[in-house]
Design an enzyme around this catalytic site. Structure first.
Site, mmCIF file in Angstrom:
data_model
loop_
_atom_site.group_PDB
_atom_site.id
_atom_site.type_symbol
_atom_site.label_atom_id
_atom_site.label_comp_id
_atom_site.label_asym_id
_atom_site.label_seq_id
_atom_site.Cartn_x
_atom_site.Cartn_y
_atom_site.Cartn_z
ATOM 1 N N LEU A 91 -14.694 -17.732 3.103
ATOM 2 C CA LEU A 91 -14.311 -16.682 3.544
ATOM 3 C C LEU A 91 -15.022 -15.640 4.255
ATOM 4 O O LEU A 91 -16.192 -15.355 3.887
ATOM 5 C CB LEU A 91 -13.594 -15.934 2.431
ATOM 6 C CG LEU A 91 -12.895 -14.733 2.751
ATOM 7 C CD1 LEU A 91 -11.651 -15.015 3.397
ATOM 8 C CD2 LEU A 91 -12.603 -13.839 1.574
ATOM 9 N N HIS A 124 -10.393 5.718 -5.556
ATOM 10 C CA HIS A 124 -11.250 4.704 -4.887
ATOM 11 C C HIS A 124 -12.120 3.904 -5.770
ATOM 12 O O HIS A 124 -12.111 2.529 -5.376
ATOM 13 C CB HIS A 124 -12.200 5.491 -4.213
ATOM 14 C CG HIS A 124 -11.456 6.530 -3.081
ATOM 15 N ND1 HIS A 124 -10.413 6.020 -2.415
ATOM 16 C CD2 HIS A 124 -11.612 7.737 -2.783
ATOM 17 C CE1 HIS A 124 -10.007 7.021 -1.622
ATOM 18 N NE2 HIS A 124 -10.680 8.151 -1.851
ATOM 19 N N GLU A 182 2.894 -10.798 11.179
ATOM 20 C CA GLU A 182 4.079 -10.566 10.189
ATOM 21 C C GLU A 182 3.374 -9.302 9.315
ATOM 22 O O GLU A 182 2.596 -9.105 8.804
ATOM 23 C CB GLU A 182 4.433 -11.720 9.612
ATOM 24 C CG GLU A 182 4.748 -12.999 10.169
ATOM 25 C CD GLU A 182 6.106 -12.504 10.886
ATOM 26 O OE1 GLU A 182 7.029 -11.917 10.458
ATOM 27 O OE2 GLU A 182 6.413 -12.988 11.781
ATOM 28 N N TRP A 235 -2.900 7.240 -6.866
ATOM 29 C CA TRP A 235 -3.035 6.518 -8.179
ATOM 30 C C TRP A 235 -3.792 7.343 -9.298
ATOM 31 O O TRP A 235 -3.516 7.448 -10.333
ATOM 32 C CB TRP A 235 -3.777 5.145 -8.006
ATOM 33 C CG TRP A 235 -3.770 4.210 -9.129
ATOM 34 C CD1 TRP A 235 -2.845 3.227 -9.464
ATOM 35 C CD2 TRP A 235 -5.026 4.151 -10.062
ATOM 36 N NE1 TRP A 235 -3.579 2.593 -10.579
ATOM 37 C CE2 TRP A 235 -4.489 3.298 -10.831
ATOM 38 C CE3 TRP A 235 -6.102 4.883 -9.894
ATOM 39 C CZ2 TRP A 235 -5.512 2.713 -12.056
ATOM 40 C CZ3 TRP A 235 -7.221 4.609 -11.291
ATOM 41 C CH2 TRP A 235 -6.905 3.704 -12.174
ATOM 42 N N SER A 271 -1.213 3.376 11.225
ATOM 43 C CA SER A 271 -2.286 4.047 10.955
ATOM 44 C C SER A 271 -3.522 3.694 11.895
ATOM 45 O O SER A 271 -4.611 3.656 11.280
ATOM 46 C CB SER A 271 -2.910 4.329 9.479
ATOM 47 O OG SER A 271 -1.782 4.974 8.706
ATOM 48 N N SER A 329 -11.117 4.906 7.936
ATOM 49 C CA SER A 329 -10.758 5.057 9.450
ATOM 50 C C SER A 329 -11.586 6.175 10.024
ATOM 51 O O SER A 329 -12.304 6.920 9.358
ATOM 52 C CB SER A 329 -9.158 5.451 9.240
ATOM 53 O OG SER A 329 -9.186 6.641 9.064
ATOM 54 N N ASP A 369 -4.185 1.299 0.578
ATOM 55 C CA ASP A 369 -3.417 2.611 0.524
ATOM 56 C C ASP A 369 -3.166 3.137 -0.806
ATOM 57 O O ASP A 369 -2.477 2.132 -1.505
ATOM 58 C CB ASP A 369 -2.475 2.768 1.627
ATOM 59 C CG ASP A 369 -2.105 4.480 1.844
ATOM 60 O OD1 ASP A 369 -3.015 5.190 1.435
ATOM 61 O OD2 ASP A 369 -1.100 4.585 2.361
ATOM 62 N N ARG A 410 -11.908 14.159 6.026
ATOM 63 C CA ARG A 410 -11.496 14.365 4.713
ATOM 64 C C ARG A 410 -12.368 15.436 3.955
ATOM 65 O O ARG A 410 -13.611 15.434 4.768
ATOM 66 C CB ARG A 410 -11.335 13.055 3.962
ATOM 67 C CG ARG A 410 -10.067 12.215 4.135
ATOM 68 C CD ARG A 410 -10.077 11.097 3.203
ATOM 69 N NE ARG A 410 -8.742 10.564 3.374
ATOM 70 C CZ ARG A 410 -8.103 9.705 2.796
ATOM 71 N NH1 ARG A 410 -8.601 9.258 1.470
ATOM 72 N NH2 ARG A 410 -7.020 9.066 2.961
HETATM 73 C C1 FPP Z 1 -6.692 4.935 1.163
HETATM 74 O O1 FPP Z 1 -6.107 5.652 -0.043
HETATM 75 C C2 FPP Z 1 -7.937 4.059 0.902
HETATM 76 C C3 FPP Z 1 -9.301 4.734 1.329
HETATM 77 C C4 FPP Z 1 -9.210 5.622 2.429
HETATM 78 C C5 FPP Z 1 -10.381 3.932 0.948
HETATM 79 C C6 FPP Z 1 -10.422 2.611 0.632
HETATM 80 C C7 FPP Z 1 -11.738 2.303 -0.326
HETATM 81 C C8 FPP Z 1 -11.755 1.284 -1.297
HETATM 82 C C9 FPP Z 1 -10.731 0.700 -1.695
HETATM 83 C C10 FPP Z 1 -12.979 1.428 -1.819
HETATM 84 C C11 FPP Z 1 -13.925 0.148 -1.667
HETATM 85 C C12 FPP Z 1 -13.936 -0.517 -0.772
HETATM 86 C C13 FPP Z 1 -14.739 -1.555 -0.445
HETATM 87 C C14 FPP Z 1 -14.382 -2.481 0.719
HETATM 88 C C15 FPP Z 1 -15.660 -2.016 -1.396
HETATM 89 P P1 FPP Z 1 -5.990 7.087 -0.141
HETATM 90 O O2 FPP Z 1 -6.956 7.859 -0.302
HETATM 91 O O3 FPP Z 1 -5.514 7.532 1.540
HETATM 92 O O4 FPP Z 1 -4.891 7.261 -1.051
HETATM 93 P P2 FPP Z 1 -3.387 8.246 -0.836
HETATM 94 O O5 FPP Z 1 -2.620 7.948 0.292
HETATM 95 O O6 FPP Z 1 -2.808 8.036 -2.068
HETATM 96 O O7 FPP Z 1 -4.112 9.764 -0.802
#
Ligand code: FPP
Length: 247
Positions: free
Chosen positions: A132, A38, A208, A26, A197, A66, A21, A72
């Site tokens: 893994l 992302h 944990e 960021w 979530s 999710s 998250d 979104r």
């Molecule tokens: C949550 O941050 C992150 C996501 C919904 C997407 C996660 C995806 C990646 C890290 C990209 C690549 C993944 C793989 C497995 C190659 P957010 O957008 O909810 O952040 P925020 O809470 O700051 O808005």
């Protein structure tokens, strides 16, 4: 002494799950659009997969998309889809070299055909690896998963194949998408949010929980090792008393 060297090699969690998250925040902090976060999140994924392999974690589940993320803005969903496919394709060689097997949990039927094709091609290419097990939770939500399982159990009952009084934890679990995978021993969530979530609700009954302040794109394997070290310092009682655990 590095954090990695401090780890008890006999107490490495066999399954770690991560809620990645903070990508959007960021990006905002860097004055950029959400997708920038992302994109940088992929570097964190790379580092964590490497770290988990190094210390002998058997299963690593990453919450990448999710069921709720479909809501979104369309541009973000599309950009995330292309990023996922691109990252998976680009990383296949390295994952293979590191003996990583790839898996997926979630309602992937919802994904565009091209994404599904490429994803299953990569899974197939890595299927004989023995290191893994990297599990991507894509279009995943626990409530979706549990409802799906309940539907299947109801079908069994309707067919007369099982009596309601014979439904055990094990029987129910055999209908979950994590069938055959041990429950996570450690769940990490980044970005200072204290929520689950809709992630692995059944599976985290005794997991944990570790909440980390860093935003996902800043997370690296050293942070994973820190979380494992914290996990190793905890006493896991599974409902028993401390005395029972120690005797
Ligand atoms: C949550 O941050 C992150 C996501 C919904 C997407 C996660 C995806 C990646 C890290 C990209 C690549 C993944 C793989 C497995 C190659 P957010 O957008 O909810 O952040 P925020 O809470 O700051 O808005």
């Amino acid at each position: 002494m590095s954090v990695k060297d401090k780890l008890n090699k006999d107490l490495i969690p066999s399954h770690i799950a991560i809620i990645m998250d903070g990508n959007g925040r960021w990006a905002a902090r860097h004055g950029n659009a959400r997708i920038f976060g992302h994109e940088h999140g992929v570097e964190a994924v790379r580092s964590v997969v490497e770290g988990a392999s190094e210390v002998g974690v058997r299963h690593l589940t990453l919450y990448a998309f999710s069921t709720e993320n479909w809501a979104r803005p369309k541009e973000e969903v599309n950009a995330l889809m292309s990023l996922l496919v691109h990252a998976i394709e680009q990383e296949t060689g390295k994952l293979n070299k590191n003996n990583v097997r790839l898996g997926v949990i979630g309602d992937v039927e919802q994904f565009p055909l091209e994404v599904k094709d490429k994803l299953f091609k990569c899974i197939n290419n890595l299927k004989t690896n023995t290191g893994l097990h990297l599990i991507l939770a894509l279009s995943y939500g626990s409530r979706w998963e549990i409802i799906e399982a309940v539907r299947k159990v109801a079908d069994y009952i309707k067919q007369g194949s099982v009596l309601p009084e014979n439904i055990t934890n094990e029987f129910f679990e055999s209908f979950l998408s994590t069938k055959g995978i041990p429950d996570p021993e450690l769940l990490i969530r980044t970005s200072g949010e204290y929520r689950i979530s809709n992630f692995l609700l059944w599976q985290i009954a005794y997991t944990e929980l570790c909440f980390v302040e860093k935003l996902w794109p800043d997370f690296r394997k050293e942070d994973l090792f820190e979380a494992i070290l914290e996990f190793q310092a905890r006493e896991r009682r599974f409902g028993k008393t401390s005395e029972q655990i120690l005797s």
